[in-house]
Scaffold this active site. Sequence first.
Site, mmCIF file in Angstrom:
data_model
loop_
_atom_site.group_PDB
_atom_site.id
_atom_site.type_symbol
_atom_site.label_atom_id
_atom_site.label_comp_id
_atom_site.label_asym_id
_atom_site.label_seq_id
_atom_site.Cartn_x
_atom_site.Cartn_y
_atom_site.Cartn_z
ATOM 1 N N TYR A 66 43.018 40.224 40.278
ATOM 2 C CA TYR A 66 43.899 40.058 41.437
ATOM 3 C C TYR A 66 43.084 39.743 42.685
ATOM 4 O O TYR A 66 43.413 38.834 43.451
ATOM 5 C CB TYR A 66 44.721 41.330 41.633
ATOM 6 C CG TYR A 66 45.747 41.249 42.730
ATOM 7 C CD1 TYR A 66 46.897 40.482 42.567
ATOM 8 C CD2 TYR A 66 45.581 41.933 43.922
ATOM 9 C CE1 TYR A 66 47.854 40.395 43.571
ATOM 10 C CE2 TYR A 66 46.533 41.868 44.940
ATOM 11 C CZ TYR A 66 47.669 41.096 44.757
ATOM 12 O OH TYR A 66 48.605 41.020 45.757
ATOM 13 N N LYS B 168 43.226 36.341 45.064
ATOM 14 C CA LYS B 168 43.549 36.394 46.489
ATOM 15 C C LYS B 168 42.344 35.997 47.349
ATOM 16 O O LYS B 168 42.507 35.378 48.406
ATOM 17 C CB LYS B 168 44.045 37.790 46.867
ATOM 18 C CG LYS B 168 45.369 38.157 46.216
ATOM 19 C CD LYS B 168 46.490 37.196 46.580
ATOM 20 C CE LYS B 168 47.843 37.667 46.083
ATOM 21 N NZ LYS B 168 48.956 36.779 46.483
#
Length: 255
Positions: free
Chosen positions: A160, A164
Amino acid sequence: MSWVDRFSLAGRKALVTGGSKGIGAEICAVFAEAGADIVALGRDAAGLAATAETVRAHGRRCLTLTAEMASPTEPVAACERALAEWGTIDILVNAAGIANVAPAVDFATEDWDRMMAVNLRAPFLTARTLAPAMIAQGWGKIIMISSQTGVIALEDHAAYAASKGGLNALTKSLCAEWARHNVQVNAICPTVVMTPMGRQVWGRPEKGDPFRNATPARRFAEPVEVADAALYLASDASAMVNGALLMVEGGFTSV
């Protein structure tokens, strides 16, 4: 121009991915209240219908489109349809995203690939498709919904965080290319947001309290707080803000 006019989206057309629920649906509602017509893009037909009802209650038009953001073609096709229907899209908000968390040694390759496809490739594809019309008209806003996890490290968030962090780098790179055309590209990096999914994951005290207590504000964010930040970045008030990572995280990354 008054401050009300600087923050108004009257006459603008915005496409919001992830518009069927959570942060994306809240952004659709806030933008419509500020005067924008909305293209809501998502997978959940019932959620898109609810978003459309909210937008139309504010007297604005709403076009709903379905697409699988993990696909290499569907986000492009949806954007092309929006352009065919409305001629141009003035504002793009990439709010669609997924969050699978697990220790890096246990993280499956297929989950990594899907995370990158939805969280990083899809925002690139939508921006690449919609930017030429923004450049041609000399006005555009692209807003990435990123995460504080793209800036700081958290356990079990390797994939994740990579997606990002990549989105933050993409934001700055697109700024470098398109700022000269009066197209601003910025990212919002929130903490945990109390969407239905956020409440389900972080609502239990034993799960949420340690993270909440590590945040100087001692709370998580509400969806409207992210939507209000997006409204600023979508409006003329932020015309000189470009390539920024706007932290909406109660000070978590400052300590």
